[in-house]
Design a protein around this motif. Structure first.
Motif, PDB file in Angstrom:
ATOM      1  N   GLY A 142      99.055 -23.020 -29.271  1.00 64.51           N
ATOM      2  CA  GLY A 142      98.870 -22.651 -27.873  1.00 64.51           C
ATOM      3  C   GLY A 142      99.988 -23.206 -27.023  1.00 64.51           C
ATOM      4  O   GLY A 142     101.014 -23.659 -27.531  1.00 64.51           O
ATOM      5  N   GLU A 143      99.779 -23.179 -25.727  1.00 62.77           N
ATOM      6  CA  GLU A 143     100.786 -23.649 -24.788  1.00 62.77           C
ATOM      7  C   GLU A 143     100.093 -24.293 -23.602  1.00 62.77           C
ATOM      8  O   GLU A 143      99.121 -23.742 -23.052  1.00 62.77           O
ATOM      9  CB  GLU A 143     101.649 -22.477 -24.307  1.00 62.77           C
ATOM     10  CG  GLU A 143     102.572 -22.768 -23.144  1.00 62.77           C
ATOM     11  CD  GLU A 143     103.733 -23.708 -23.490  1.00 62.77           C
ATOM     12  OE1 GLU A 143     104.463 -24.101 -22.568  1.00 62.77           O
ATOM     13  OE2 GLU A 143     103.896 -24.039 -24.688  1.00 62.77           O
ATOM     14  N   THR A 144     100.574 -25.474 -23.231  1.00 69.91           N
ATOM     15  CA  THR A 144     100.130 -26.123 -22.006  1.00 69.91           C
ATOM     16  C   THR A 144     101.311 -26.158 -21.054  1.00 69.91           C
ATOM     17  O   THR A 144     102.344 -26.749 -21.377  1.00 69.91           O
ATOM     18  CB  THR A 144      99.643 -27.562 -22.276  1.00 69.91           C
ATOM     19  OG1 THR A 144      98.562 -27.516 -23.212  1.00 69.91           O
ATOM     20  CG2 THR A 144      99.164 -28.219 -20.989  1.00 69.91           C
ATOM     21  N   ALA A 145     101.169 -25.503 -19.918  1.00 65.72           N
ATOM     22  CA  ALA A 145     102.274 -25.392 -18.968  1.00 65.72           C
ATOM     23  C   ALA A 145     101.918 -26.106 -17.676  1.00 65.72           C
ATOM     24  O   ALA A 145     100.965 -25.724 -16.992  1.00 65.72           O
ATOM     25  CB  ALA A 145     102.592 -23.925 -18.690  1.00 65.72           C
ATOM     26  N   GLU A 146     102.670 -27.158 -17.356  1.00 65.92           N
ATOM     27  CA  GLU A 146     102.502 -27.864 -16.084  1.00 65.92           C
ATOM     28  C   GLU A 146     103.593 -27.352 -15.149  1.00 65.92           C
ATOM     29  O   GLU A 146     104.787 -27.564 -15.392  1.00 65.92           O
ATOM     30  CB  GLU A 146     102.628 -29.371 -16.287  1.00 65.92           C
ATOM     31  CG  GLU A 146     102.291 -30.174 -15.030  1.00 65.92           C
ATOM     32  CD  GLU A 146     102.313 -31.681 -15.281  1.00 65.92           C
ATOM     33  OE1 GLU A 146     101.700 -32.411 -14.483  1.00 65.92           O
ATOM     34  OE2 GLU A 146     102.938 -32.115 -16.266  1.00 65.92           O
ATOM     35  N   MET A 147     103.177 -26.654 -14.079  1.00 61.66           N
ATOM     36  CA  MET A 147     104.128 -25.974 -13.204  1.00 61.66           C
ATOM     37  C   MET A 147     103.862 -26.370 -11.751  1.00 61.66           C
ATOM     38  O   MET A 147     103.044 -25.738 -11.073  1.00 61.66           O
ATOM     39  CB  MET A 147     104.032 -24.458 -13.392  1.00 61.66           C
ATOM     40  CG  MET A 147     104.330 -24.010 -14.818  1.00 61.66           C
ATOM     41  SD  MET A 147     104.328 -22.221 -15.030  1.00 61.66           S
ATOM     42  CE  MET A 147     102.569 -21.868 -14.900  1.00 61.66           C
ATOM     43  N   PRO A 148     104.491 -27.415 -11.260  1.00 58.97           N
ATOM     44  CA  PRO A 148     104.264 -27.881  -9.888  1.00 58.97           C
ATOM     45  C   PRO A 148     104.503 -26.774  -8.871  1.00 58.97           C
ATOM     46  O   PRO A 148     105.483 -26.029  -8.957  1.00 58.97           O
ATOM     47  CB  PRO A 148     105.286 -29.010  -9.730  1.00 58.97           C
ATOM     48  CG  PRO A 148     105.595 -29.449 -11.122  1.00 58.97           C
ATOM     49  CD  PRO A 148     105.497 -28.226 -11.972  1.00 58.97           C
ATOM     50  N   GLY A 149     103.593 -26.679  -7.919  1.00 56.44           N
ATOM     51  CA  GLY A 149     103.739 -25.682  -6.854  1.00 56.44           C
ATOM     52  C   GLY A 149     103.163 -24.323  -7.177  1.00 56.44           C
ATOM     53  O   GLY A 149     103.054 -23.476  -6.291  1.00 56.44           O
ATOM     54  N   MET A 150     102.787 -24.107  -8.437  1.00 55.72           N
ATOM     55  CA  MET A 150     102.262 -22.789  -8.828  1.00 55.72           C
ATOM     56  C   MET A 150     100.750 -22.692  -8.660  1.00 55.72           C
ATOM     57  O   MET A 150     100.214 -21.611  -8.459  1.00 55.72           O
ATOM     58  CB  MET A 150     102.637 -22.485 -10.280  1.00 55.72           C
ATOM     59  CG  MET A 150     104.119 -22.248 -10.501  1.00 55.72           C
ATOM     60  SD  MET A 150     104.700 -20.709  -9.748  1.00 55.72           S
ATOM     61  CE  MET A 150     103.917 -19.495 -10.797  1.00 55.72           C
ATOM     62  N   TYR A 151     100.052 -23.833  -8.764  1.00 55.76           N
ATOM     63  CA  TYR A 151      98.598 -23.851  -8.670  1.00 55.76           C
ATOM     64  C   TYR A 151      98.171 -25.009  -7.780  1.00 55.76           C
ATOM     65  O   TYR A 151      98.786 -26.077  -7.816  1.00 55.76           O
ATOM     66  CB  TYR A 151      97.950 -24.030 -10.051  1.00 55.76           C
ATOM     67  CG  TYR A 151      98.258 -22.943 -11.045  1.00 55.76           C
ATOM     68  CD1 TYR A 151      97.454 -21.811 -11.141  1.00 55.76           C
ATOM     69  CD2 TYR A 151      99.356 -23.056 -11.899  1.00 55.76           C
ATOM     70  CE1 TYR A 151      97.732 -20.821 -12.065  1.00 55.76           C
ATOM     71  CE2 TYR A 151      99.647 -22.062 -12.823  1.00 55.76           C
ATOM     72  CZ  TYR A 151      98.838 -20.943 -12.898  1.00 55.76           C
ATOM     73  OH  TYR A 151      99.115 -19.958 -13.811  1.00 55.76           O
ATOM     74  N   PRO A 152      97.112 -24.848  -6.990  1.00 59.12           N
ATOM     75  CA  PRO A 152      96.583 -25.967  -6.206  1.00 59.12           C
ATOM     76  C   PRO A 152      96.088 -27.086  -7.121  1.00 59.12           C
ATOM     77  O   PRO A 152      95.720 -26.834  -8.273  1.00 59.12           O
ATOM     78  CB  PRO A 152      95.423 -25.336  -5.419  1.00 59.12           C
ATOM     79  CG  PRO A 152      95.678 -23.865  -5.448  1.00 59.12           C
ATOM     80  CD  PRO A 152      96.375 -23.598  -6.748  1.00 59.12           C
ATOM     81  N   ASP A 153      96.064 -28.295  -6.610  1.00 55.43           N
ATOM     82  CA  ASP A 153      95.552 -29.424  -7.377  1.00 55.43           C
ATOM     83  C   ASP A 153      94.128 -29.149  -7.856  1.00 55.43           C
ATOM     84  O   ASP A 153      93.287 -28.657  -7.095  1.00 55.43           O
ATOM     85  CB  ASP A 153      95.560 -30.701  -6.540  1.00 55.43           C
ATOM     86  CG  ASP A 153      96.963 -31.256  -6.332  1.00 55.43           C
ATOM     87  OD1 ASP A 153      97.887 -30.771  -7.023  1.00 55.43           O
ATOM     88  OD2 ASP A 153      97.126 -32.157  -5.488  1.00 55.43           O
TER      89      ASP A 153
END
Length: 349
Positions: A142-153
């Protein structure tokens, strides 16, 4: 290389925590290990996962499916219920490939967020692993993507991908369905993962609280009940009854009215009888509090039927008995009839 007066920025300064990502992988590995099955050659941690199609297949046809959880995630965020949506994610894909007779082999997930919470992500992936165990397939990557600014906290999105296999000669395509065949319905576990945009609107309209009681349980438990996975019971029925199972329909978005026609030839229709099964309390509550018309209910929600199976009339009792032995609640909900010109392919009367 930095210049004399510049600060030394890091990925963490930009909002991505590599250490948290590695910690999550460490939490995931034992969960994935519980789902391992024959055929897995390389799983979690590599650039790609390797899987060997079991040699018992003579002419294997690979069947793939992908899906998400939809706006049910909004309730997961609001109610802090992250441990069940992973099961939903697996169920939506494996139930889809099951309808063509495919045995799910492996599953991959995609988890995307703005800021990674290891505890939340591990809870979600724990549900994914549990779903894979229920489906008998391996969680191999799988993939875990941490993308600041793309999703609210506190928010994230999910996608899942399932691959299965079926013997070429045993593919279920609905082409043998004929007038007079019986339609069996397998009970759903609730709303599954469909119709939640309307469901959430009704919750708001009714000023519903997650802790209020519905059908002897808290509303949050009823609404967030994960999608039922039908793989093992239906595979057992396929093994026992073979060609007697002429068609399968997973009742997802579009409800009974739009999903059953997907397995019917143009000259046929499914006539379903609403008094043949009990409308679960959840759907009664939704209809009453939303003032939803019957036709809209049958087109948006599964209304208590999560999987439809079409069988010959003279074999319906035997198939029904096998499914019941596998723990399914089975109802004989209708029959296949000739379709009049311009008539709908599914009617609920």
């Amino acid at each position: 290389m930095t210049t004399k007066n510049s600060a030394s920025l890091t990925y963490r300064d930009a909002g991505v925590d590599i250490d948290a990502g590695e910690a999550l992988v460490d939490r995931i590995k034992p969960l994935a290990a519980k789902t391992m099955r024959a055929g897995v050659m390389a799983g979690i941690g590599g650039f790609g996962a390797l899987f060997e199609v079991p040699k018992r297949f003579k002419e294997p046809v690979l069947v793939s499916g992908t899906d998400g959880v939809g706006t049910k995630l909004r309730l997961a965020f609001e109610w802090q219920r992250h441990d069940t949506v992973g099961v939903d994610l697996v169920a939506m894909s494996v139930n889809d490939i099951l309808v063509q007779g495919a045995e799910p082999l492996f599953f991959l997930d995609y988890f995307a967020c703005g800021k990674l919470s290891v505890d939340t992500a591990a809870s979600v992936v724990g549900g994914i692993a549990r779903g894979c165990e229920l489906a008998g397939c391996a969680l191999i990557g799988g993939e875990t993507a941490e993308m600041p600014g793309m999703y609210p906290d506190g928010e994230y999105d999910l996608a899942g991908f399932a691959v299965g296999a079926v013997e070429k000669s045993l593919i279920i395509d609905g082409k043998s369905i004929a007038e007079g065949d019986v339609v069996l319905g397998l009970a759903s576990s609730g709303a599954h993962s469909n119709g939640f945009s309307l469901l959430r609107k009704i919750l708001t309209h009714a000023n519903a609280r997650p802790t209020q009681e519905l059908d002897g349980r808290q509303l949050v438990d009823v609404v967030m009940e994960p999608t039922r996975i039908y793989v093992k019971s239906v595979m057992a029925a396929l093994q026992a009854h073979g060609s007697a199972i002429k068609g399968l329909a997973h009742i997802t978005g579009g409800g009974l009215l739009d999903n059953v026609p997907r397995i019917l030839q143009p000259g046929l229709a499914a006539e379903l009888h609403r008094d043949a099964w009990q409308l679960p309390e959840l759907f009664q509550w939704l209809q009453q509090n939303g003032g939803v018309a019957d036709a809209e209910m049958h087109r948006v929600f599964n209304c208590g039927i999560g999987m439809v199976i079409v069988v010959p009339a003279d074999q319906a009792d035997a198939v029904e008995a096998t499914l019941a032995q596998q723990g399914e609640q089975v109802s004989r909900i209708g029959r296949i009839v000739a379709r009049a010109a311009d008539a709908p392919q599914t009617v609920v009367i």
